[in-house]
Design a protein around this motif. Sequence first.
Motif, PDB file in Angstrom:
ATOM      1  N   THR B  44      17.137  36.677 -35.188  1.00  0.00           N
ATOM      2  CA  THR B  44      18.443  37.675 -34.981  1.00  0.00           C
ATOM      3  C   THR B  44      18.114  38.325 -36.231  1.00  0.00           C
ATOM      4  N   HIS B  45      18.704  39.740 -36.283  1.00  0.00           N
ATOM      5  CA  HIS B  45      18.634  40.411 -37.534  1.00  0.00           C
ATOM      6  C   HIS B  45      20.084  40.603 -37.832  1.00  0.00           C
ATOM      7  N   ASP B  46      20.593  40.001 -38.831  1.00  0.00           N
ATOM      8  CA  ASP B  46      22.132  40.013 -39.192  1.00  0.00           C
ATOM      9  C   ASP B  46      22.329  40.747 -40.609  1.00  0.00           C
ATOM     10  N   ASP B  47      22.637  42.010 -40.399  1.00  0.00           N
ATOM     11  CA  ASP B  47      22.621  42.737 -41.675  1.00  0.00           C
ATOM     12  C   ASP B  47      24.045  42.440 -42.482  1.00  0.00           C
ATOM     13  N   VAL B  48      23.648  41.841 -43.788  1.00  0.00           N
ATOM     14  CA  VAL B  48      24.767  41.473 -44.550  1.00  0.00           C
ATOM     15  C   VAL B  48      25.535  42.776 -44.942  1.00  0.00           C
ATOM     16  N   ILE B 166      12.031  43.412 -41.857  1.00  0.00           N
ATOM     17  CA  ILE B 166      11.787  44.114 -40.443  1.00  0.00           C
ATOM     18  C   ILE B 166      12.581  45.373 -40.403  1.00  0.00           C
ATOM     19  N   ASP B 167      13.604  45.456 -41.075  1.00  0.00           N
ATOM     20  CA  ASP B 167      14.400  46.747 -41.041  1.00  0.00           C
ATOM     21  C   ASP B 167      14.530  47.636 -42.228  1.00  0.00           C
ATOM     22  N   PRO B 168      14.033  47.211 -43.432  1.00  0.00           N
ATOM     23  CA  PRO B 168      14.163  48.451 -44.365  1.00  0.00           C
ATOM     24  C   PRO B 168      13.232  49.534 -44.145  1.00  0.00           C
ATOM     25  N   HIS B 407      21.155  44.601 -50.083  1.00  0.00           N
ATOM     26  CA  HIS B 407      20.888  44.489 -48.723  1.00  0.00           C
ATOM     27  C   HIS B 407      20.634  46.132 -48.441  1.00  0.00           C
ATOM     28  N   HIS B 408      19.970  46.231 -47.359  1.00  0.00           N
ATOM     29  CA  HIS B 408      19.338  47.491 -46.884  1.00  0.00           C
ATOM     30  C   HIS B 408      20.123  48.511 -46.171  1.00  0.00           C
ATOM     31  N   ASP B 409      21.722  47.949 -46.183  1.00  0.00           N
ATOM     32  CA  ASP B 409      22.603  48.944 -45.864  1.00  0.00           C
ATOM     33  C   ASP B 409      23.616  48.869 -46.982  1.00  0.00           C
ATOM     34  N   ALA B 410      23.343  48.525 -48.325  1.00  0.00           N
ATOM     35  CA  ALA B 410      24.399  48.392 -49.363  1.00  0.00           C
ATOM     36  C   ALA B 410      23.868  49.467 -50.267  1.00  0.00           C
TER      37      ALA B 410
END
Lengths: 520, 531
Positions: B44-48, B166-168, B407-410
């Motif tokens: 599972t890919h759980d964005d922080v 896997i997502d950056p 985090h890659h969305d922070a």
Amino acid sequence: MLVVNEDIVVHDSEGRKIESQLVPIVDAYVDLRNYYARAYLGSNPNAVPNFWLAFTVSVPALGFSTYTVSTSKKPGAGSTRSSIYKFQMGEKPAIEVGEGDLKLTISAPPGKMINYVNKRNLVEESVDQSFSFYTGYNGSNDKAPQNSGAYIFRPNGTYPIKSEQASMTVIKGPLIHEVHQQINTWIFQTTRLYKEKEHVEVEFIVGPVPIEDGFGKEVATQIRTSLESNKTFYTDSNGRDFIKRIRDFRTDWDLEVNQPVAGNYYPITLGIYIQDKEKEFSVLVDRSLAGSSIVDGQIELMLHRRLLLDDSRGVEEALNETVCVLDDCRGLAVQGKYYYRIDSLGEGAKWRRSFGQEIYSPLLLAFAEEDGDKWMSSHTPAFSGIDASYSLPDNVALITLQELEDGKVLLRLAHLYEIGEDSVLSVMTRVELKKLFPGKKIAKVTEMSLSANQEREEMEKRRLVWEVEGEENQNPKVVRGSQVDPKKLEVELAPMEIRTFLIQFEVDLMTAAFKSTVDA
Amino acid sequence: MGVVELIGVVVLLGVLCAESKYMVYNTSAGIDGGKINVHLVPHTHDDVGWLKTVDQYYVGSNNSIQGACVQNVLDSLLPALLADKNRKFIYVEQAFFQRWWRDQSELTQSIVKKVVSSGQLEFINGGMCMHDEAVPHYIDMIDQTTLGHRFLKEEFGVTPRIGWQIDPFGHSAVQAYLLGAEVGFDSFFFGRIDYQDRIKRKKERSLEVIWRGSKSLGSSAQIFAGAFPENYEPPSGFYFEVNADSPVVQDNVDLFDYNVQDRVNDFVAAAIAQANITRTNHIMWTMGTDFKYQYAHTWFRNMDKLIHYVNKDGRVNALYSTPSIYTDAKYATSKSWPLKVDDYFPYADRANAYWTGYYTSRPALKFYVRIMSGYYLAARQLEFFKGRRNSRPNTDALADALAIAQHHDAVTGTEKQHVANDYAKRLSIGYTEAEKVVASSLACLTDSKSSIGCGDSTTNFQQCPLLNITYCPASETDLSHGKNLIVVIYNSLGWKREDVVRFPPFIFPQLLVLDIEVVMGVMVRKKLIKI
Ligand SMILES: [Zn+2]
């Protein structure tokens, strides 16, 4: 009207008077202060001070110094007030600033052209610095829609921001010279030189970026030089190794260029530089920003982005940052600094690395009020956490010093240079652990993996040895620091090496007893 | 259709296929050297934090924005793993796992420890978050990884073997050699590389490489690095979340829509397609995506059946796997791999879509993160000099806030505004506590009277986090009545340092500046005018 004669005086811990300078706080900063203090704190700040007090300090490694600021009625005893010039268009062809070796001669307002001269190393260069913005692409009606947004930079044209101001303000004093330029109604720039430093500090206030015309804008600054950089520039990887970039080119495949600006942007965490046969031109940043060299000799940094459309990667919000004080909402203004310097070829790395450390670790200021003059005699005014006779080598940074929950200490030392980066400093170097912990006796040093979850030796034993095509049965030699001798306790670091240690000290019973009472 | 007629249909089918009964699926397959091995990697890919805050994702609130609840994932995972010892799962983001772990009973914790030690549940990457690779400072990357890794070592005695970024949005040299090889990872996997690069690498079967990220450390810090052929999701048609629209494997002959042969054919076709662009006979399928496995059983039920029927079919070999098993299998082939140097920036997912805006997006948040990073480094030094307390105040809250902010969305600026505010709020809370540590340490160290401790130091040091907006109540103090302002200046570098400090004192509250006009470039001394 009465001219006051009360002055500010700064003394060091030995009671010596320290030269200091009062630098006026101008309107652009007063506006920021008033608005953002209310936005962040929900209350009005007190009356605005008139000046920055600036003075030179000398602080030991991993330690502190103490200074006192007080008032004096003795005429001429205190801080030097800055001289202020308002430099009008057409008055003079140029004005020179810089109290130390570095001099900038800035052309008449709007002051775009700068002649840069370092009298120590005789480096001279003409620099041209300007702002521009890209309008965010609106792809709503395209067959393959793609807007510019939080993730994606897709410009739709670039527009120079011409300074319309007919004047500049120049502030001069014994320590700092500043040139203030109100570039337009939403960009203010201070170019600052320190007497003892050989770089230019540029402080910008950008915003609120106007959007009333219906266009999102991405604001960049360009610093042009005459360097023949031949499409090549260098950007750092997460503040560590510098990687060579070539405009409109990729090493791994034949690039089909469809975005000549956005496709040449790279992340800048520490800095970016270009070079030619004689010189190198480096820019360091105070935070991560996008940067590039879009034309030879030039470095570009993107400073701020305010956009009105989402770029279809899931966020479903436009990157339109605003700040509100009650009902008064404005686009977010961003204040920041970048620093630039021009060196003879091969001389720039030392500044990029050592000053880069200073940017990352600014001096930490703590203030206390005191009645009377007894502080220095009743307190310890100076301290260093390491042996007073010791200092880390110029090519090493201490990147972690942390006591863990179990009382062990986590220590990381980082070599700051790559192989071949500096003619002197790109070499194997040594750190004496005993000198890092004066007054403590090291009982055990265990070298760990970078994340300190296993012993380095175990990790190396387990390491898989992969074969690279074309290198079969070769064994490229890499030099690394040798194991730490438990008696000598010296750490060797090869270029770019980071080593991680867990350190146990021999228990000092007095301290342990004291700690347990405090923690209880 | 009426009830009676429905019963009639079932009875009819029952007559036709009398062998319908409880099925035991054979999910025990290991590697088969003679076939294409399809490594099914449930994840599972759980964005922080992204569209919702880290806490909202954990508890599953604010679902009108995104139906996502990490608690559901971890709660449903455990029984699903216990139901079949061949099932495997990897978990990545420790900020979520730690939240969940603290909520569990001792009994549950002991069961989790068992599935971890048996290898059914494997922690990979293992930092607090999956940090971005373009904008974080390397010290922050190290710190946030250390925080997660030390927790895993202390609680489970495990050290993650695999990097899983896997997502950056593009991948850095420092990630490969420093946060990969130097952390002790055996390999490193990721999803996003430039679309033009990807086309070429598929053609040349060079998605998997040996990445030598540092010129200086060369082969001593290289790592096996694999870019996925498309993304970090399953091949199309193999999504098995409760509400997904992929055809579930329907093997009950008593029911309509039996589709085993179709599904097996789909599986084999997708496996061969991927094998054609991959070296060796091992391919990895990333079975999961963002916040999936909220009801873990749907995934495992379908994968159980796929493994069973695909292996019965025999054209390819399907197995429950992890990136560690996959890496070991690749390694065991003793093949050599293409060399990759430098990095994978910038990233474009298609023409005119360069992910280079986020290098600057939210520059104020980026600065806040950076300034807190330097402060955290200094605060830990001062915490050590005074002696760390495990009770509060300490620097742990700032460590945690900074970790999540990588985090890659922070720090990237690619989150919703309310989530950006949440990161800033956490940093502010962490700073406030660290500020107390710094103040008390300085009070202790400046207090010359006490030789072994600082129980009685009284100085109340104030600091100025808002100095960047020229706001510093601590220095804006009235010194007109014989008071002095004491300024203690701490240097966290390992060298003696000469520098200019600046702050706004407020010495003349009764004064205003009136005259700053200067005519014709002639210097005029600034006058201070009393009013
Ligand atoms: Zn993600």
